[in-house]
Write a protein that holds these residues in place. Structure first.
Motif, short mmCIF file in Angstrom:
data_model
loop_
_atom_site.label_atom_id
_atom_site.label_comp_id
_atom_site.label_asym_id
_atom_site.label_seq_id
_atom_site.Cartn_x
_atom_site.Cartn_y
_atom_site.Cartn_z
N GLY A 76 0.81 -1.22 0.00
CA GLY A 76 0.00 0.00 0.00
C GLY A 76 0.84 1.26 0.00
O GLY A 76 2.04 1.26 -0.25
N PRO A 77 0.18 2.40 0.32
CA PRO A 77 0.86 3.70 0.26
C PRO A 77 2.00 3.84 1.27
O PRO A 77 2.88 4.67 1.09
N SER A 78 2.00 3.05 2.31
CA SER A 78 3.05 3.18 3.32
C SER A 78 4.43 2.78 2.77
O SER A 78 5.46 3.21 3.28
N ALA A 79 4.47 1.96 1.72
CA ALA A 79 5.73 1.52 1.13
C ALA A 79 5.98 2.21 -0.22
O ALA A 79 6.66 1.67 -1.08
N PHE A 80 5.49 3.43 -0.36
CA PHE A 80 5.61 4.14 -1.64
C PHE A 80 7.07 4.41 -2.01
O PHE A 80 7.47 4.24 -3.17
N VAL A 81 7.86 4.83 -1.05
CA VAL A 81 9.27 5.16 -1.32
C VAL A 81 10.02 3.90 -1.76
O VAL A 81 10.79 3.93 -2.73
N GLU A 82 9.81 2.83 -1.03
CA GLU A 82 10.48 1.57 -1.39
C GLU A 82 10.04 1.09 -2.77
O GLU A 82 10.86 0.64 -3.58
N THR A 83 8.75 1.23 -3.08
CA THR A 83 8.22 0.81 -4.38
C THR A 83 8.84 1.64 -5.50
O THR A 83 9.23 1.10 -6.54
N SER A 84 8.95 2.94 -5.30
CA SER A 84 9.51 3.79 -6.36
C SER A 84 11.00 3.49 -6.58
O SER A 84 11.49 3.53 -7.71
N LYS A 85 11.72 3.18 -5.49
CA LYS A 85 13.13 2.80 -5.65
C LYS A 85 13.25 1.50 -6.45
O LYS A 85 14.11 1.38 -7.34
N LEU A 86 12.40 0.55 -6.14
CA LEU A 86 12.43 -0.71 -6.88
C LEU A 86 12.06 -0.52 -8.35
O LEU A 86 12.65 -1.15 -9.23
N GLU A 87 11.09 0.35 -8.61
CA GLU A 87 10.71 0.62 -10.01
C GLU A 87 11.85 1.27 -10.78
O GLU A 87 12.07 0.96 -11.95
N ARG A 88 12.59 2.16 -10.12
CA ARG A 88 13.76 2.77 -10.78
C ARG A 88 14.84 1.73 -11.06
O ARG A 88 15.48 1.75 -12.11
N LYS A 89 15.02 0.80 -10.13
CA LYS A 89 16.00 -0.29 -10.35
C LYS A 89 15.56 -1.17 -11.52
O LYS A 89 16.38 -1.59 -12.33
N VAL A 90 14.25 -1.43 -11.59
CA VAL A 90 13.72 -2.24 -12.70
C VAL A 90 14.00 -1.55 -14.02
O VAL A 90 14.44 -2.19 -14.99
N LEU A 91 13.76 -0.24 -14.10
CA LEU A 91 14.02 0.49 -15.34
C LEU A 91 15.49 0.47 -15.71
O LEU A 91 15.85 0.33 -16.89
N ALA A 92 16.38 0.59 -14.71
CA ALA A 92 17.82 0.57 -14.99
C ALA A 92 18.25 -0.81 -15.51
O ALA A 92 19.03 -0.91 -16.47
N VAL A 93 17.73 -1.86 -14.89
CA VAL A 93 18.09 -3.22 -15.34
C VAL A 93 17.52 -3.49 -16.73
O VAL A 93 18.18 -4.11 -17.56
N GLU A 94 16.31 -3.02 -17.01
CA GLU A 94 15.73 -3.18 -18.35
C GLU A 94 16.58 -2.47 -19.40
O GLU A 94 16.79 -2.98 -20.50
N LYS A 95 17.10 -1.30 -19.05
CA LYS A 95 17.95 -0.55 -19.98
C LYS A 95 19.25 -1.32 -20.24
O LYS A 95 19.69 -1.43 -21.39
N ASP A 96 19.86 -1.86 -19.18
CA ASP A 96 21.08 -2.65 -19.35
C ASP A 96 20.82 -3.90 -20.19
O ASP A 96 21.62 -4.25 -21.07
N LEU A 97 19.70 -4.54 -19.93
CA LEU A 97 19.34 -5.75 -20.67
C LEU A 97 19.12 -5.43 -22.15
O LEU A 97 19.56 -6.18 -23.03
#
Length: 129
Positions: A67-88
């Motif tokens: 939920g919204p309480s883990a918004f910061v952690e979720t956004s960090k993970l989404e940024r990591k996903v985008l970086a890994v997708e770019k590398d891939l």
């Protein structure tokens, strides 16, 4: 009008030349196919990136469920996903480029080898009249 068939003496057929061409063609085809297959296979780096991406996507889905309480952690993970997708994507692009390059090289080399052997064999004809 019937065109007469000229008999071909057995001495004009050179089985060694036929075997040489078959062997060279077979070996070159096997080696070129192995080269192309190795360039199309995924590298260990790409495999690791895919595994990392899969794990990050699972972690992101879990964080979203919190939920919204883990918004910061979720956004960090989404940024990591985008970086890994770019590398891939860059690794896959390099693999595709090397595959095309290897295919062009094998086509040019194979054609050159075949031409050389055919020229060599035709240069030394055995014709007995």
């Amino acid at each position: 009008m019937i065109i007469p068939n000229v008999p071909i003496p057995i001495s004009t057929i050179r089985p060694n030349d036929i075997l040489l061409l078959l062997i060279v063609g077979t070996l070159s085809e096997i080696s070129f196919r192995a080269l192309l297959r190795s360039s199309k296979n995924r590298s260990p780096k790409e495999f690791d990136l895919r595994q990392t991406l899969k794990q990050l996507r699972l972690d992101t889905a879990r964080a979203r469920k919190l939920g919204p309480s883990a918004f910061v952690e979720t956004s960090k993970l989404e940024r990591k996903v985008l970086a890994v997708e770019k590398d891939l994507a860059s690794v896959q692009e390099k693999r595709a480029e090397s595959g095309k390059k290897n295919e062009e090289i094998s086509d040019e080399f194979g054609t050159g080898v075949e031409r050389y052997f055919i020229f060599f064999l035709l240069r030394n004809p055995v014709v007995k009249c």
